[in-house]
Design a protein around this motif. Structure first.
Motif, short mmCIF file in Angstrom:
data_model
loop_
_atom_site.label_atom_id
_atom_site.label_comp_id
_atom_site.label_asym_id
_atom_site.label_seq_id
_atom_site.Cartn_x
_atom_site.Cartn_y
_atom_site.Cartn_z
N ALA A 133 0.93 -1.13 0.19
CA ALA A 133 -0.06 0.04 -0.02
C ALA A 133 0.84 1.15 -0.04
O ALA A 133 2.03 1.24 0.33
CB ALA A 133 -0.90 0.03 1.26
N ALA A 134 0.30 2.37 -0.44
CA ALA A 134 0.87 3.58 -0.62
C ALA A 134 1.04 4.31 1.18
O ALA A 134 1.75 5.26 1.18
CB ALA A 134 0.37 4.58 -1.37
N GLY A 135 0.19 3.74 1.87
CA GLY A 135 0.35 4.37 3.37
C GLY A 135 -0.01 3.23 4.24
O GLY A 135 -0.33 2.36 3.89
N PRO A 136 0.30 3.58 5.63
CA PRO A 136 0.14 2.69 6.66
C PRO A 136 -1.39 2.10 6.75
O PRO A 136 -1.52 1.09 7.22
CB PRO A 136 0.54 3.31 8.15
CG PRO A 136 0.56 4.72 7.52
CD PRO A 136 0.71 4.86 6.19
N ASN A 137 -2.41 2.89 6.21
CA ASN A 137 -3.72 2.40 6.44
C ASN A 137 -4.23 2.43 5.24
O ASN A 137 -5.52 2.64 4.77
CB ASN A 137 -4.62 3.21 7.33
CG ASN A 137 -4.09 3.24 8.74
OD1 ASN A 137 -3.93 2.02 9.00
ND2 ASN A 137 -3.85 4.43 9.30
N GLY A 138 -3.38 2.39 3.79
CA GLY A 138 -3.92 2.59 2.52
C GLY A 138 -4.54 1.25 2.10
O GLY A 138 -4.45 0.25 2.53
N GLU A 139 -5.20 1.48 0.99
CA GLU A 139 -5.76 0.47 -0.18
C GLU A 139 -4.78 -0.17 -0.62
O GLU A 139 -3.68 0.15 -1.01
CB GLU A 139 -6.63 1.03 -1.02
CG GLU A 139 -8.03 1.62 -0.35
CD GLU A 139 -9.13 1.91 -1.21
OE1 GLU A 139 -9.13 1.34 -2.43
OE2 GLU A 139 -9.85 2.95 -0.83
N GLU A 140 -4.85 -1.53 -1.13
CA GLU A 140 -3.95 -2.58 -1.47
C GLU A 140 -3.59 -1.81 -3.02
O GLU A 140 -4.48 -1.45 -3.73
CB GLU A 140 -4.50 -3.79 -1.69
CG GLU A 140 -3.47 -4.90 -2.61
CD GLU A 140 -3.95 -6.16 -2.34
OE1 GLU A 140 -3.15 -7.06 -2.75
OE2 GLU A 140 -5.17 -6.51 -1.97
N THR A 141 -2.37 -1.77 -3.36
CA THR A 141 -1.97 -1.37 -4.53
C THR A 141 -0.63 -2.24 -5.07
O THR A 141 0.14 -2.60 -3.85
CB THR A 141 -1.75 0.28 -4.98
OG1 THR A 141 -1.62 0.30 -6.21
CG2 THR A 141 -0.62 0.63 -4.07
#
Length: 158
Positions: A40-48
């Motif tokens: 993910a792009a952030g600690p609580n981000g969506e999967e990418t």
């Protein structure tokens, strides 16, 4: 002499039995552990699985099942194909966390290199103790040009 030989044979059988029991326990333990992970792009981000070359960090968040107190979870970051920036299969970094049982919010991250991420293909391997439990592939693509920068290039004829 016969008694010594019989005792030696018995000891060999006991040793073989112990080795078999220990081996079976290790395989059973390894089979009980699962790790669900995403990039993910952030600690609580969506999967990418695709990141820009100027992305500040790439995150791996994970959940575990079957992990015991004191187990170690390790992430190994690898550049698979980044052109001339590094040879294929280059290990970039690794980090180990000691866990106290299962977690719902485990996280690893890798910061952007000073000159930005080399464009290409990467993966991160997740181990519990020394056993590979999952592998996540991701790609770094060229950073998108800003609209202002693109407009200036069109005006100058570039």
């Amino acid at each position: 002499m016969t008694c010594y030989f019989a005792r030696a044979q018995t000891m060999k059988r006991i040793l073989a039995l112990l080795i078999g029991v220990i081996s079976c326990a290790a395989f059973a333990r390894a089979g009980d552990v699962t790790v669900e992970a995403i990039t993910a792009a952030g600690p609580n981000g969506e999967e990418t699985t695709t990141f820009a070359a100027d992305a500040p960090k790439v995150f791996v968040t994970f959940k575990t099942k079957g992990v015991s107190d004191g187990d170690k979870i390790r992430a190994v970051w690898i550049a698979d194909d980044v052109g001339e920036a590094a040879p294929k299969g280059t290990k970039i970094d690794e980090k180990t966390l000691k866990v106290d049982g299962d977690t719902e919010d485990g996280m690893f991250s890798l910061s952007k290199p000073t000159n930005g991420w080399p464009v290409g293909k990467y993966h991160v391997e997740i181990y519990v103790n020394d056993e590979l439990v999952t592998k996540l592939k991701f790609t770094i693509k060229a950073a998108a040009k800003s609209k202002k920068h693109s407009d200036e290039e069109e005006e100058s004829g570039d």
